[in-house]
Design an enzyme around this catalytic site. Structure first.
Site, PDB file in Angstrom:
ATOM      1  N   HIS A  62      75.191  58.049   6.431  1.00 55.11           N
ATOM      2  CA  HIS A  62      74.268  59.191   6.332  1.00 55.11           C
ATOM      3  C   HIS A  62      73.184  58.910   5.285  1.00 55.11           C
ATOM      4  CE1 HIS A  62      76.908  61.253   9.001  1.00 55.11           C
ATOM      5  NE2 HIS A  62      77.886  61.331   8.107  1.00 55.11           N
ATOM      6  N   HIS A  78      79.839  54.184  13.193  1.00 55.92           N
ATOM      7  CA  HIS A  78      80.558  55.283  12.545  1.00 55.92           C
ATOM      8  C   HIS A  78      81.156  56.212  13.587  1.00 55.92           C
ATOM      9  CE1 HIS A  78      81.708  57.643   9.124  1.00 55.92           C
ATOM     10  NE2 HIS A  78      81.145  58.733   9.597  1.00 55.92           N
ATOM     11  N   HIS A 138      80.974  57.747   3.164  1.00 55.28           N
ATOM     12  CA  HIS A 138      80.074  58.888   3.349  1.00 55.28           C
ATOM     13  C   HIS A 138      79.356  59.140   2.029  1.00 55.28           C
ATOM     14  CE1 HIS A 138      83.155  60.599   6.441  1.00 55.28           C
ATOM     15  NE2 HIS A 138      82.126  60.082   7.109  1.00 55.28           N
ATOM     16  N   TYR A 163      90.867  58.613   9.141  1.00 57.84           N
ATOM     17  CA  TYR A 163      91.480  59.265   7.984  1.00 57.84           C
ATOM     18  C   TYR A 163      92.646  60.193   8.298  1.00 57.84           C
ATOM     19  CZ  TYR A 163      87.964  62.977   9.005  1.00 57.84           C
ATOM     20  OH  TYR A 163      87.180  63.928   9.590  1.00 57.84           O
ATOM     21  N   ASP A 207      79.572  59.257  15.061  1.00 55.72           N
ATOM     22  CA  ASP A 207      80.234  60.121  14.102  1.00 55.72           C
ATOM     23  C   ASP A 207      81.185  61.112  14.769  1.00 55.72           C
ATOM     24  OD1 ASP A 207      80.965  61.604  11.884  1.00 55.72           O
ATOM     25  OD2 ASP A 207      78.954  61.911  11.147  1.00 55.72           O
ATOM     26  N   ARG A 264      83.476  62.533  -3.536  1.00 56.59           N
ATOM     27  CA  ARG A 264      84.268  63.735  -3.814  1.00 56.59           C
ATOM     28  C   ARG A 264      85.745  63.536  -3.486  1.00 56.59           C
ATOM     29  NH1 ARG A 264      81.480  65.052   0.961  1.00 56.59           N
ATOM     30  NH2 ARG A 264      82.850  65.638   2.699  1.00 56.59           N
ATOM     31  N   GLU A 309      75.280  63.205   2.182  1.00 58.71           N
ATOM     32  CA  GLU A 309      75.078  63.783   3.517  1.00 58.71           C
ATOM     33  C   GLU A 309      74.485  65.179   3.434  1.00 58.71           C
ATOM     34  OE1 GLU A 309      77.591  64.863   7.610  1.00 58.71           O
ATOM     35  OE2 GLU A 309      78.636  64.007   5.873  1.00 58.71           O
ATOM     36  N   ARG A 363      83.636  72.333   8.951  1.00 63.12           N
ATOM     37  CA  ARG A 363      84.788  71.524   8.556  1.00 63.12           C
ATOM     38  C   ARG A 363      86.105  72.260   8.764  1.00 63.12           C
ATOM     39  NH1 ARG A 363      85.516  69.039   2.515  1.00 63.12           N
ATOM     40  NH2 ARG A 363      85.859  71.240   2.067  1.00 63.12           N
TER      41      ARG A 363
END
Length: 464
Positions: free
Chosen positions: A275, A59, A238, A124, A326, A212, A241, A85
């Site tokens: 995760h 990942h 994901h 992404y 990650d 989501r 998490e 984020r």
């Protein structure tokens, strides 16, 4: 000189440690023979220490290496993944194709020097900075493929399907504008990328970002489309998490995230549940029994305050697991193993937790498990030093101050994981039979590092 064989006094095979091992491989880098208790043919290179299987990194978000270390400041009353984020979105909004390729090349060289021989790139950032597609819709994917080829690391490319900002099909926010693709558009991209990946020896899969970010209908359609392109392609997601994600999923559906996924999707051994930190015991047992891999990223999970994976319940149910870096708060395969074991010690107040009946050495047991699970998540033939798998291998330096004169290769590996700097004891790294790291250093070390430095500096200037 090109070599098609390698001899090691000690090598870690899938069945455990073996003496006097001769590896042979073909021009494609696939192992054709693994002989034990044999002699070293004249002219065959000998390793400087114990030989380990190459470690897959299951990942990676390559661009996030650019802001490593820059989120360690309180930016909210209570910092969490969700406040972290916002900075990630700033970097994602600013990065150019040239910067992404430079960062990824530097990162992949770091990975090789740190004991990773393959990477699953969970990709992404798809579009231009204004959110519009590039003229060549695959331009950023190609940057990552070129970076992997240049560094010499094995690649599983996982373009990410991302459509909404929250459960219940909440519209995407401004920070996500570069991520968004329709399902048909994603399947078109996969069709475009498939021959390019095959030509490079890379594997192509799909990453529905999260529950989501991908509504149920889109998830179903994307999986059906992927199956028609490649029925065995890896699928990474994901999931579970953060506790906030679990609470939101229960509010939306009455089910926990992994529970919902298992009830609405055919999860099997192609899947990597990245995760999977917050599962109930029932979820854990059900998910493990599907054959899916738990994709554990201990340094990132600790950095973001996600929580601790319940390895005991997962392993009791026969679950497979592998390791990823990650967000690249740490780029070190052995350090991820150490952090995973230490997290279990803290949770259980016991020592030497992640052993098996066959392997009572923690480092040996974890290495074999992480290689096996990581290879499954990669969807590539990188499952250790056995005929038919790729000749990916790591050599420990038996002359390292803490490894010298130790009584066994198990003791050397254990010291590497739990007592060295976790990179200083690495001597060589081989990928598909090609020597990529010698004396702990990649041939592209300086150029790749300078490229990463320049790209990071540009991004810092553009995100102030």
């Amino acid at each position: 000189m090109k070599h098609l064989s390698l001899f090691a006094e000690h090598a870690l095979l899938p069945t455990g440690w073996a003496r006097d091992v001769l590896l042979s491989w073909n021009d494609h880098g696939l192992l054709t023979d693994v002989s034990v208790q044999t002699s070293c043919p004249t002219g065959t290179p000998r390793t400087a220490g114990p030989l380990l299987p190459g470690m897959p990194n299951l990942h990676s978000h390559a661009f996030q290496r650019a802001f490593g270390g820059l989120t360690e400041y309180r930016s909210a009353t209570q910092d969490s993944f969700w406040s972290w984020r916002s900075l990630m979105y700033r970097f994602a909004a600013a990065i150019t194709p040239e910067q992404l390729e430079a960062i990824a090349t530097g990162l992949y060289v770091e990975m090789l020097e740190a004991g990773y021989t393959s990477v699953c790139e969970f990709h992404y950032v798809h579009h231009d900075r204004d959110g519009r597609p590039y003229a060549d819709d695959a331009v950023l994917s190609m940057c990552l493929l070129r970076a992997a080829a240049r560094a010499g690391i094995g690649m599983t490319l996982l373009p990410v399907l991302y459509q909404t900002s929250g459960l219940g099909a909440t519209p995407p926010n401004e920070g996500q504008r570069r991520f968004i693709r329709s399902t048909d558009n994603m399947l078109d991209l996969l069709q475009r990328l498939k021959p390019l990946c095959e030509a490079q020896g890379a594997r192509l899969g799909l990453a529905p970002h999260s529950l989501r970010a991908v509504p149920p209908d889109s998830l179903r359609e994307a999986l059906m489309g992927l199956h028609s392109i490649d029925a065995d392609a890896p699928v990474h997601i994901h999931i579970a998490e953060q506790t906030g994600e679990v609470d939101a999923c229960i509010a939306w559906s009455g089910q926990r995230p992994v529970e919902w996924l298992l009830n609405h999707t055919h999860v099997d051994a192609r899947w990597c549940l990245v995760h999977a930190t917050h599962m109930s015991a029932a979820e854990s047992a059900r998910a493990a029994q599907t054959g899916a891999v738990a994709g554990l990223c201990p340094s990132t999970e600790a950095n973001l305050g996600d929580g601790i994976f319940d390895a005991h319940t997962w392993l009791e149910s026969g679950g497979h697991w592998g390791l990823g870096s990650d967000s690249h708060a740490s780029v070190n395969a052995a350090e991820e193993m150490m952090l995973l074991e230490y997290s279990q010690r803290l949770a259980t107040r016991q020592r030497n937790v992640l052993v098996t009946e066959e392997q009572t050495s923690v480092a040996t047991a974890m290495t074999l498990a992480a290689v096996n699970g990581g290879a499954q998540a990669c969807g590539r033939k990188v499952a250790g030093l056995v005929v038919g798998q790729q000749a990916d291998a790591i050599v420990l330096d038996a002359q390292h101050p803490l490894l010298r004169n130790l009584p066994s290769p198990e003791a050397m590996l254990s010291t590497h994981v739990f007592a060295s700097h976790r990179q200083s004891a690495l001597s060589q790294v081989w990928v598909a039979g090609q020597l990529q790291v010698e004396s702990g250093r990649h041939v592209l070390h300086d150029n790749a590092s300078n490229g990463l430095i320049a790209a990071r500096q540009q991004l810092l200037e553009n995100t102030q």
